[in-house]
Design an enzyme around this catalytic site. Structure first.
Site, mmCIF file in Angstrom:
data_model
loop_
_atom_site.group_PDB
_atom_site.id
_atom_site.type_symbol
_atom_site.label_atom_id
_atom_site.label_comp_id
_atom_site.label_asym_id
_atom_site.label_seq_id
_atom_site.Cartn_x
_atom_site.Cartn_y
_atom_site.Cartn_z
ATOM 1 N N GLU A 56 10.406 -5.303 3.618
ATOM 2 C CA GLU A 56 9.634 -4.459 4.534
ATOM 3 C C GLU A 56 8.229 -5.026 4.744
ATOM 4 O O GLU A 56 7.223 -4.334 4.514
ATOM 5 C CB GLU A 56 9.550 -3.035 3.993
ATOM 6 C CG GLU A 56 10.608 -2.078 4.498
ATOM 7 C CD GLU A 56 10.313 -1.579 5.914
ATOM 8 O OE1 GLU A 56 9.342 -0.844 6.108
ATOM 9 O OE2 GLU A 56 11.070 -1.927 6.817
ATOM 10 N N ASN B 59 0.846 -1.188 0.000
ATOM 11 C CA ASN B 59 0.000 0.000 0.000
ATOM 12 C C ASN B 59 0.884 1.241 0.000
ATOM 13 O O ASN B 59 1.777 1.351 0.856
ATOM 14 C CB ASN B 59 -0.880 -0.014 1.261
ATOM 15 C CG ASN B 59 -1.925 1.075 1.270
ATOM 16 O OD1 ASN B 59 -2.356 1.539 0.230
ATOM 17 N ND2 ASN B 59 -2.345 1.484 2.463
ATOM 18 N N HIS C 56 10.992 2.722 3.717
ATOM 19 C CA HIS C 56 9.924 1.757 3.463
ATOM 20 C C HIS C 56 9.903 1.232 2.035
ATOM 21 O O HIS C 56 9.785 0.031 1.807
ATOM 22 C CB HIS C 56 8.572 2.374 3.800
ATOM 23 C CG HIS C 56 7.419 1.430 3.659
ATOM 24 N ND1 HIS C 56 7.381 0.210 4.316
ATOM 25 C CD2 HIS C 56 6.276 1.496 2.941
ATOM 26 C CE1 HIS C 56 6.251 -0.417 4.010
ATOM 27 N NE2 HIS C 56 5.574 0.344 3.167
ATOM 28 N N ASP D 24 5.579 -5.040 1.926
ATOM 29 C CA ASP D 24 4.532 -4.466 2.756
ATOM 30 C C ASP D 24 3.352 -5.444 2.828
ATOM 31 O O ASP D 24 3.535 -6.616 3.153
ATOM 32 C CB ASP D 24 4.153 -3.092 2.169
ATOM 33 C CG ASP D 24 3.171 -2.297 3.006
ATOM 34 O OD1 ASP D 24 3.491 -1.975 4.154
ATOM 35 O OD2 ASP D 24 2.072 -2.001 2.507
ATOM 36 N N TRP D 25 2.132 -4.986 2.535
ATOM 37 C CA TRP D 25 0.960 -5.866 2.593
ATOM 38 C C TRP D 25 1.042 -6.992 1.568
ATOM 39 O O TRP D 25 0.433 -8.047 1.749
ATOM 40 C CB TRP D 25 -0.314 -5.051 2.364
ATOM 41 C CG TRP D 25 -0.815 -4.364 3.587
ATOM 42 C CD1 TRP D 25 -0.701 -3.034 3.896
ATOM 43 C CD2 TRP D 25 -1.519 -4.953 4.681
ATOM 44 N NE1 TRP D 25 -1.282 -2.774 5.115
ATOM 45 C CE2 TRP D 25 -1.802 -3.932 5.621
ATOM 46 C CE3 TRP D 25 -1.937 -6.263 4.972
ATOM 47 C CZ2 TRP D 25 -2.475 -4.161 6.812
ATOM 48 C CZ3 TRP D 25 -2.622 -6.497 6.158
ATOM 49 C CH2 TRP D 25 -2.878 -5.460 7.060
#
Length: 299
Positions: A133, A44, A278, A109-110
């Site tokens: 990450e 995201n 990130h 991430d997600w």
């Protein structure tokens, strides 16, 4: 040897787009190279554009498939909930409909969380897992455990039932804030336009807002907490190869998360890309691509 950080980072997206219908909606993806498949899952608020500088390192030995999550990138944006469980369902059916096997999952991430949820339910179909990450490695007991700590106020606002949606809808905070807070280099206006592309309409920003509300914090949402705990029963026992890219200081992955990975995951390789926050694929993509290609030779 050239320092990977000194190599140019391309801003354009020179790949042919393809579409696959899942649950009555089109998922956009790119499909490059040949060999055992690598499935790239973004986080995201990004899309397959994330992988543009990494995929070229891998196409001579692997089939590289980068898909846009439903509601994101160039995929359709239907009026659905965009919950974690829905994302897992779309990606599961995407993989099934393409008939993929012996998969290397690469997630950011997600995308990592969604990919791992698929992997736990289909372990015989997974060759290896690569995490960049990752989000929601474990449920957060409470806000004091949330990483990064400096973002607690922002995420609490986004989870507020009255303030959260208007705040994201009107400010597109992740897209407009990425140049100042979560990328350790200056991205070009062209790159920023690619990131803005899927979310120019305010109504299209719902997926960006739902994801913070799906973080498993203090037992909520219960279905996400349960899913992550169930997934980790598999993830902490499987011997499949695992590679974690992390940065300093990082965002989702700092020392507590690194310690959990070292202590709880078998057959794990840790690789630091150096300075980063990130979006590591934007900060040091060439090192990620080079190391991933090298690591996969031994998988």
């Amino acid at each position: 040897m050239t320092n990977p950080r000194e190599l140019p980072i391309r801003a354009d997206f020179p790949f042919e787009g393809r579409y696959l219908e899942v649950n009555g909606h089109r998922l956009h993806y790119i499909d490059e190279g040949s060999g055992d498949p690598i499935v790239f899952l973004h986080g995201n608020p990004t899309w397959s554009y994330d992988w543009r500088n990494i995929i070229p390192y891998l196409t001579t030995a692997s089939r590289c498939i980068a898909v846009d999550l439903i509601g994101m990138g160039r995929s359709d944006k239907p009026d659905i909930g965009y919950t974690y469980v829905e994302h897992v369902d779309y990606i599961t059916k995407f993989i099934e409909q393409l008939g993929l096997s012996r998969i290397v999952l690469v997630g950011h991430d997600w995308g990592t969380a969604i990919g791992l949820q698929y992997a736990a339910a289909h372990p015989d179909n997974i060759k290896a897992v690569v995490m960049i990450e990752p989000q929601a490695l474990t449920p957060f007991a409470d806000w004091s455990a949330f990483s990064p700590a400096e973002a607690v106020g922002l995420f609490q606002t986004l989870r507020d039932p009255e303030q959260g949606w208007p705040f994201m809808r009107d400010n597109s905070v992740f897209i407009e804030g990425m140049t100042q807070t979560i990328i350790s280099r200056t991205i070009t206006p062209e790159e920023h336009d690619y990131f803005r592309e899927p979310f120019r309409e305010k109504s299209s920003r719902k997926p960006m807002w739902v994801f913070p509300n799906q973080l498993p914090i203090s037992g909520h949402p219960a279905e996400v907490v349960s899913a992550v705990e169930e997934r980790n029963r598999w993830f902490t026992s499987t011997p499949i190869p695992k590679l974690l890219f992390y940065a300093t200081p990082g965002c989702n992955v700092r020392e507590p998360e690194l310690a959990w990975c070292r202590n709880d995951l078998d057959n794990l390789t840790l690789h630091s890309i150096g300075e980063g926050f990130h979006y590591l694929m934007e900060e040091n993509p060439h090192e990620i691509g080079q190391e991933l290609a090298r690591w996969l030779q031994n998988v």
